[in-house]
Motif scaffolding. Structure first.
Motif, short mmCIF file in Angstrom:
data_model
loop_
_atom_site.label_atom_id
_atom_site.label_comp_id
_atom_site.label_asym_id
_atom_site.label_seq_id
_atom_site.Cartn_x
_atom_site.Cartn_y
_atom_site.Cartn_z
N ILE A 27 74.40 21.47 -6.02
CA ILE A 27 74.35 20.29 -5.16
C ILE A 27 73.13 19.45 -5.50
N ASN A 28 71.99 20.10 -5.70
CA ASN A 28 70.75 19.39 -5.99
C ASN A 28 70.84 18.57 -7.29
N LYS A 29 71.65 19.02 -8.23
CA LYS A 29 71.80 18.33 -9.51
C LYS A 29 72.73 17.12 -9.42
N GLN A 30 73.55 17.08 -8.39
CA GLN A 30 74.51 15.99 -8.24
C GLN A 30 73.82 14.72 -7.77
N GLU A 31 74.48 13.59 -8.02
CA GLU A 31 74.00 12.31 -7.51
C GLU A 31 74.99 11.81 -6.45
N PHE A 32 74.44 11.23 -5.40
CA PHE A 32 75.23 10.72 -4.29
C PHE A 32 74.87 9.26 -4.09
N THR A 33 75.87 8.40 -4.13
CA THR A 33 75.66 6.97 -3.97
C THR A 33 76.08 6.57 -2.57
N GLY A 34 75.18 5.89 -1.90
CA GLY A 34 75.49 5.34 -0.59
C GLY A 34 75.42 3.83 -0.67
N GLN A 35 76.20 3.19 0.17
CA GLN A 35 76.15 1.73 0.15
C GLN A 35 76.34 1.14 1.53
N ALA A 36 75.77 -0.04 1.67
CA ALA A 36 75.98 -0.82 2.88
C ALA A 36 77.33 -1.52 2.74
N PRO A 37 77.83 -2.11 3.83
CA PRO A 37 79.11 -2.81 3.74
C PRO A 37 79.14 -3.80 2.57
N VAL A 43 72.27 2.73 -2.94
CA VAL A 43 71.18 3.67 -3.22
C VAL A 43 71.78 4.92 -3.86
N VAL A 44 70.98 5.57 -4.66
CA VAL A 44 71.40 6.82 -5.30
C VAL A 44 70.38 7.89 -4.95
N PHE A 45 70.89 9.01 -4.46
CA PHE A 45 70.05 10.16 -4.13
C PHE A 45 70.50 11.35 -4.95
N SER A 46 69.57 12.24 -5.24
CA SER A 46 69.94 13.55 -5.76
C SER A 46 70.29 14.41 -4.56
N GLY A 47 70.95 15.53 -4.83
CA GLY A 47 71.38 16.41 -3.76
C GLY A 47 70.24 17.00 -2.95
N VAL A 77 71.23 4.10 2.92
CA VAL A 77 70.56 5.40 2.87
C VAL A 77 71.30 6.41 3.74
N ASN A 78 71.65 6.01 4.95
CA ASN A 78 72.37 6.93 5.84
C ASN A 78 73.72 7.32 5.26
N ASN A 79 74.37 6.40 4.59
CA ASN A 79 75.65 6.68 3.95
C ASN A 79 75.49 7.74 2.87
N ALA A 80 74.47 7.61 2.04
CA ALA A 80 74.22 8.59 0.97
C ALA A 80 73.86 9.96 1.56
N LEU A 81 72.98 9.97 2.55
CA LEU A 81 72.58 11.24 3.16
C LEU A 81 73.75 11.94 3.84
N SER A 82 74.64 11.16 4.41
CA SER A 82 75.84 11.73 5.02
C SER A 82 76.71 12.40 3.96
N LYS A 83 76.80 11.80 2.80
CA LYS A 83 77.57 12.39 1.71
C LYS A 83 76.94 13.70 1.24
N SER A 86 77.74 16.33 3.84
CA SER A 86 79.13 16.74 3.74
C SER A 86 79.35 17.69 2.56
N ALA A 87 78.76 17.36 1.41
CA ALA A 87 78.90 18.22 0.23
C ALA A 87 78.24 19.58 0.47
N THR A 88 77.10 19.57 1.13
CA THR A 88 76.40 20.82 1.43
C THR A 88 77.24 21.66 2.39
N LYS A 89 77.79 21.03 3.40
CA LYS A 89 78.61 21.76 4.37
C LYS A 89 79.84 22.34 3.69
N ASP A 90 80.48 21.54 2.82
CA ASP A 90 81.66 22.02 2.11
C ASP A 90 81.33 23.21 1.22
N SER A 91 80.21 23.12 0.52
CA SER A 91 79.84 24.17 -0.42
C SER A 91 79.26 25.41 0.26
N MET A 92 78.36 25.19 1.19
CA MET A 92 77.65 26.31 1.80
C MET A 92 78.36 26.85 3.04
#
Length: 102
Positions: A27-37, A43-47, A77-83, A86-92
């Motif tokens: 998860i930490n190696k993945q990139e998550f993109t969040g966007q405003a409307p 924004v792009v965050f690492s896991g 930012v909130n959109n990316a963090l939500s992703k 979600s990925a963490t919850k799905d995986s862990m």
């Protein structure tokens, strides 16, 4: 007999801990993109929740309304963090699904 069961259980716990660590590293190696409307701010965050990039379109920058840009950044930012959540919850989640209260 109980000693063997306890040893077997400890081995299973160690194996599960190792798999959990690998899953979290993936998860930490993945990139998550969040966007405003309308993708006006992206924004792009690492896991592991570190921001790696931010793109802001010109139309988002209104010198007479800086609060709008702030709101757009917060939304992205909130959109990316939500992703990430979600990925963490799905995986862990597979490790905690049978634990009461989780």
């Amino acid at each position: 007999m109980n000693g063997m069961n306890m040893q077997n259980m400890m081995n299973q716990v160690k194996k599960m801990q190792k798999q959990m660590k690998q899953d979290q590293e993936n998860i930490n190696k993945q990139e998550f993109t969040g966007q405003a409307p309308d993708g006006i701010v992206k924004v792009v965050f690492s896991g592991d929740r570190k921001m790696k990039d931010m793109k802001i379109k010109k139309e988002a920058i209104d010198p007479d309304d800086p609060d709008m840009l702030s709101d757009l950044v917060v939304s992205a930012v909130n959109n990316a963090l939500s992703k990430i959540d979600s990925a963490t919850k799905d995986s862990m989640g597979k490790y905690t699904k049978n634990i009461p209260g989780m």
